[in-house]
Enzyme design. Structure first.
Site, PDB file in Angstrom:
ATOM      1  N   GLY A  98      44.291  59.737  58.789  1.00  0.00           N
ATOM      2  CA  GLY A  98      44.455  58.917  59.919  1.00  0.00           C
ATOM      3  C   GLY A  98      43.800  57.780  60.119  1.00  0.00           C
ATOM      4  N   GLY A 101      43.586  52.874  65.386  1.00  0.00           N
ATOM      5  CA  GLY A 101      42.457  53.524  66.217  1.00  0.00           C
ATOM      6  C   GLY A 101      41.185  53.367  65.541  1.00  0.00           C
ATOM      7  N   LEU A 102      40.331  54.687  65.700  1.00  0.00           N
ATOM      8  CA  LEU A 102      38.900  54.760  65.104  1.00  0.00           C
ATOM      9  C   LEU A 102      39.099  54.781  63.758  1.00  0.00           C
ATOM     10  CD1 LEU A 102      37.410  57.348  67.734  1.00  0.00           C
ATOM     11  CD2 LEU A 102      36.643  55.058  66.967  1.00  0.00           C
ATOM     12  N   GLY A 103      40.219  55.565  62.896  1.00  0.00           N
ATOM     13  CA  GLY A 103      40.431  55.530  61.695  1.00  0.00           C
ATOM     14  C   GLY A 103      40.412  54.235  61.048  1.00  0.00           C
ATOM     15  N   SER A 149      35.486  67.061  69.023  1.00  0.00           N
ATOM     16  CA  SER A 149      35.440  66.676  70.263  1.00  0.00           C
ATOM     17  C   SER A 149      34.549  67.302  71.119  1.00  0.00           C
ATOM     18  CB  SER A 149      37.101  66.559  70.941  1.00  0.00           C
ATOM     19  OG  SER A 149      37.053  66.367  72.357  1.00  0.00           O
ATOM     20  N   TYR A 195      44.469  72.013  72.310  1.00  0.00           N
ATOM     21  CA  TYR A 195      43.745  70.863  71.867  1.00  0.00           C
ATOM     22  C   TYR A 195      42.263  71.285  71.428  1.00  0.00           C
ATOM     23  CZ  TYR A 195      41.178  66.424  71.430  1.00  0.00           C
ATOM     24  OH  TYR A 195      40.543  65.217  70.907  1.00  0.00           O
TER      25      TYR A 195
END
Length: 310
Positions: A13, A17-19, A142, A167
């Site tokens: 990923g 974004g963060l990746g 998370s 999730y």
């Protein structure tokens, strides 16, 4: 951070974004960074942007859909064919689905992408991780792992589906996997840790959320910085675990803001960890060659010792 020259890093990923942020930071430290994405056109654009921004050609793209176990295996085979060793594996790809969606393998999408895919990919790449002088596996969880409950009677939400439950279940599962794998690899040069990146509005995860969650993220993005993270801030713990000499040899920990923290109490349940492991082996069909310690499992005939075959 340590100089990463000569190191090879895989971040799943890594085209959004963060990746994407993490990929750039690790490339700037000198490592060869392999990023995965589902969209080739988008991925090629992102790779060009990273190469131009950081002045390096050492960012490479691999295409894989993590909802497909066949594609995960193909990805691992492709990487193994091009790289003899892997110094860092960052299992970052993830999503959340509004409605119950089954993969082609017949598994609930969120559980498949957020948990089963990292479980499978990590096993497939163990030979490359072992080939490195020392290597690091980093699993992204998370804070909502604390809300997770593993419903072994309905892991895939066929009887009753709730997006948030799915999730949080997947994020608890990745922590349980982290601790179990760390135990099994404790006599090797491979470390395994999990991290919580914090709330980072605007990441690709929000793409799959229901409208009221998206609205909530929009509101949160307006809050002061102490409540939410920019991608740059969210990436710090990733880069710390991947490159800092301070965490050399540290394994089986849960990190928040570059500090080891306690995860949910249930994540330390060794029996829950082992039960999840056994189910995961069944669901992915892996033939684990990890040196597994002697375990004990209750059977109708009483408690019997057993070991998984290499």
């Amino acid at each position: 951070m340590a100089n990463m020259n000569g190191k090879t890093v895989l971040i799943t990923g890594g085209t959004d974004g963060l990746g994407k942020e993490v990929a750039g930071k690790l490339a700037s430290l000198g490592s060869t960074v392999l990023v995965t994405g589902r969209d080739r056109s988008k991925g090629e654009t992102v790779v060009r942007e990273l190469q131009q921004e950081y002045g390096t050609n050492a960012v490479k793209l691999f295409i894989a859909d993590f909802s497909s176990q066949e594609e995960v295996r193909h990805l691992a085979k492709e990487i193994a064919g091009r790289y003899d060793r892997l110094d860092v594996l960052i299992n970052n790809a993830g999503l959340g689905k509004t409605e119950q969606t089954l993969t082609d393998d017949g598994y609930e999408m969120t559980f498949a992408v957020n948990y089963l895919a990292p479980f499978l990919l990590t096993h497939c790449l163990l030979p490359q991780l072992r080939a490195a002088k020392s290597s690091r596996i980093i699993n992204v969880s998370s804070g909502y792992q604390a809300d997770g409950e593993l419903n072994f009677d309905d892991l895939h939400g066929r009887k009753e589906y709730d997006a948030w439950d799915a999730y949080s279940q997947s994020k608890l599962a990745i922590v349980l996997f982290t601790y179990e794998l760390a135990d099994q690899l404790k006599n090797t040069e491979i470390t395994v840790n999990a991290l919580e990146p914090g709330l980072v509005p605007g990441t690709s995860f929000a793409r799959h959320l229901p409208w009221h969650w998206k609205f909530g993220f929009h509101v949160l993005s307006r809050l002061p910085a102490r409540f939410v993270r920019t991608p740059k801030k969210g990436a710090e713990t990733y880069v710390y675990l991947a490159a800092s000499p301070e965490v050399t040899g540290i394994t089986g920990e849960y990190f928040v803001d570059k500090q080891s923290k306690q995860s949910a109490a249930k994540s330390y349940d060794s029996e829950l960890r082992k039960r999840l492991w056994d189910v995961s082996v069944e669901l992915t069909g892996v033939s684990s060659n990890i040196p597994i310690q002697q375990r004990h499992r209750k059977t109708p005939e009483g408690e019997q010792s057993w070991q998984e075959k290499p």
